[in-house]
Design a protein around this motif. Sequence first.
Motif, PDB file in Angstrom:
ATOM      1  N   GLU A  36      12.533 117.950   8.086  1.00  0.00           N
ATOM      2  CA  GLU A  36      10.725 118.502   8.550  1.00  0.00           C
ATOM      3  C   GLU A  36      10.256 119.186   7.199  1.00  0.00           C
ATOM      4  O   GLU A  36      10.544 120.043   5.614  1.00  0.00           O
ATOM      5  CB  GLU A  36      12.002 120.068   9.385  1.00  0.00           C
ATOM      6  N   THR A 125       3.414 121.079  23.274  1.00  0.00           N
ATOM      7  CA  THR A 125       4.193 120.021  23.861  1.00  0.00           C
ATOM      8  C   THR A 125       4.487 119.422  24.875  1.00  0.00           C
ATOM      9  O   THR A 125       4.580 118.062  24.382  1.00  0.00           O
ATOM     10  CB  THR A 125       5.671 121.415  23.782  1.00  0.00           C
ATOM     11  N   GLU A 126       3.611 119.683  25.975  1.00  0.00           N
ATOM     12  CA  GLU A 126       3.573 118.795  27.393  1.00  0.00           C
ATOM     13  C   GLU A 126       2.400 118.170  26.807  1.00  0.00           C
ATOM     14  O   GLU A 126       3.182 116.955  27.941  1.00  0.00           O
ATOM     15  CB  GLU A 126       3.515 120.678  27.966  1.00  0.00           C
ATOM     16  N   LEU A 129       3.147 116.554  21.797  1.00  0.00           N
ATOM     17  CA  LEU A 129       4.233 116.257  21.555  1.00  0.00           C
ATOM     18  C   LEU A 129       5.389 115.526  22.954  1.00  0.00           C
ATOM     19  O   LEU A 129       6.585 114.469  21.212  1.00  0.00           O
ATOM     20  CB  LEU A 129       5.296 117.826  20.997  1.00  0.00           C
ATOM     21  N   GLY A 130       5.096 115.850  23.214  1.00  0.00           N
ATOM     22  CA  GLY A 130       6.278 114.897  24.089  1.00  0.00           C
ATOM     23  C   GLY A 130       6.486 114.037  25.129  1.00  0.00           C
ATOM     24  O   GLY A 130       6.903 113.108  24.427  1.00  0.00           O
ATOM     25  N   GLY A 133       6.881 111.149  22.051  1.00  0.00           N
ATOM     26  CA  GLY A 133       8.410 111.446  21.642  1.00  0.00           C
ATOM     27  C   GLY A 133       8.206 112.288  20.314  1.00  0.00           C
ATOM     28  O   GLY A 133       8.993 112.405  19.280  1.00  0.00           O
ATOM     29  N   THR A 135       9.783 114.867  19.166  1.00  0.00           N
ATOM     30  CA  THR A 135      11.402 115.237  19.219  1.00  0.00           C
ATOM     31  C   THR A 135      11.163 116.759  18.008  1.00  0.00           C
ATOM     32  O   THR A 135      12.142 117.568  18.397  1.00  0.00           O
ATOM     33  CB  THR A 135      11.805 114.585  19.783  1.00  0.00           C
ATOM     34  N   SER A 136      10.997 116.212  17.193  1.00  0.00           N
ATOM     35  CA  SER A 136      11.417 117.344  15.817  1.00  0.00           C
ATOM     36  C   SER A 136       9.970 117.639  15.463  1.00  0.00           C
ATOM     37  O   SER A 136      10.310 118.610  14.078  1.00  0.00           O
ATOM     38  CB  SER A 136      12.205 115.963  14.765  1.00  0.00           C
ATOM     39  N   SER A 137       8.743 118.163  16.173  1.00  0.00           N
ATOM     40  CA  SER A 137       7.874 119.043  16.078  1.00  0.00           C
ATOM     41  C   SER A 137       7.421 119.928  16.838  1.00  0.00           C
ATOM     42  O   SER A 137       8.284 119.884  18.079  1.00  0.00           O
ATOM     43  CB  SER A 137       6.713 117.536  16.172  1.00  0.00           C
ATOM     44  N   ARG A 138       6.873 121.038  15.949  1.00  0.00           N
ATOM     45  CA  ARG A 138       7.016 121.761  17.047  1.00  0.00           C
ATOM     46  C   ARG A 138       5.626 123.492  16.848  1.00  0.00           C
ATOM     47  O   ARG A 138       5.290 123.020  15.141  1.00  0.00           O
ATOM     48  CB  ARG A 138       8.266 123.001  17.040  1.00  0.00           C
ATOM     49  N   SER A 149       6.897 119.761  10.974  1.00  0.00           N
ATOM     50  CA  SER A 149       6.543 117.953  11.557  1.00  0.00           C
ATOM     51  C   SER A 149       7.689 117.261  11.155  1.00  0.00           C
ATOM     52  O   SER A 149       7.641 118.113   9.528  1.00  0.00           O
ATOM     53  CB  SER A 149       5.769 117.664  12.179  1.00  0.00           C
ATOM     54  N   ASP A 153       7.855 111.357  12.984  1.00  0.00           N
ATOM     55  CA  ASP A 153       7.267 111.894  14.176  1.00  0.00           C
ATOM     56  C   ASP A 153       5.243 111.843  14.429  1.00  0.00           C
ATOM     57  O   ASP A 153       5.064 111.348  14.796  1.00  0.00           O
ATOM     58  CB  ASP A 153       7.076 113.493  14.257  1.00  0.00           C
TER      59      ASP A 153
END
Length: 270
Positions: A36, A125-126, A129-130, A133, A135-138, A149, A153
């Motif tokens: 990350e 996210t919705e 990111l989702g 795929g 999944t390691s990002s926010r 990230s 990703d």
Amino acid sequence: MESVRAVAGWPVDNAAAAVVGADGSVLAGQGSMAREFKLASVTKLLTAYATLIAVEEGAVEWDQPAGPEGSTVRHLIAHTSGLAFDEHKVVARPGTRRLYSNPGFEVLADTVHEASGIPFAEYLTEAVLGPLGMTSSRLAGTAGAGAVSTCDDLALFAAELQAPTLLSPDTLAEATTVAFPGLGGVLPGFGYQKNNDWGLGFELRDHKSPHWTGKNSSSRTFGHFGQSGTFVWVDPEARLSCVVLTDRAFGQWAVDAWPEFTDAVLAEVA
């Protein structure tokens, strides 16, 4: 790819890089792809993409008022709202100057939040990111500079930027075309640019000099770099994109290394 291995010799503690083809395949990788990294202003690419989706969904409209008086969603995402670089302070009339603005992206995210009823980090996210795929990002901070990230990703995101699945190709084409052409302004780290061209959230290469991409990057190249020593570019003519993440703040080392690295990648793939 020999060109990509060059990041191992950069004066940084940790680095990861990926070159992604137009078909979404990762042509080369270097470093810890799952580590990350803080993205800093590369976050703006993710925020912009979520906003493009919000526009396609009808949650917001480009020309609806947002930000300072006279400003719209389009002004905010194209850095022409008149908001200052790092203050919620109006320093110009909307549409008259290219003023790169972190607060402008915070207001942009707030606008999407208010229109959708979903907190922006959740919306991102919705919407982005989702489905990709990632999944390691926010989004761990502001919508202008607070995402975290991995190279894995962002390689997925770089593939999306070459062959969109979450957006109409026409929408992405509009976003990577100059918005409010003819405006001058400062490209952070590279000084004043007479034609400081930006799209809708994407910084455009055009004919800027100096620039963080290569001297042989096509004028259609778009992307963003971050003060945390990160960048993503897409060169449609080369049918290629590149992600580089490091943990050293942007500085002269990046000004020296990034263009040479980009030209080496372009030359090796060609």
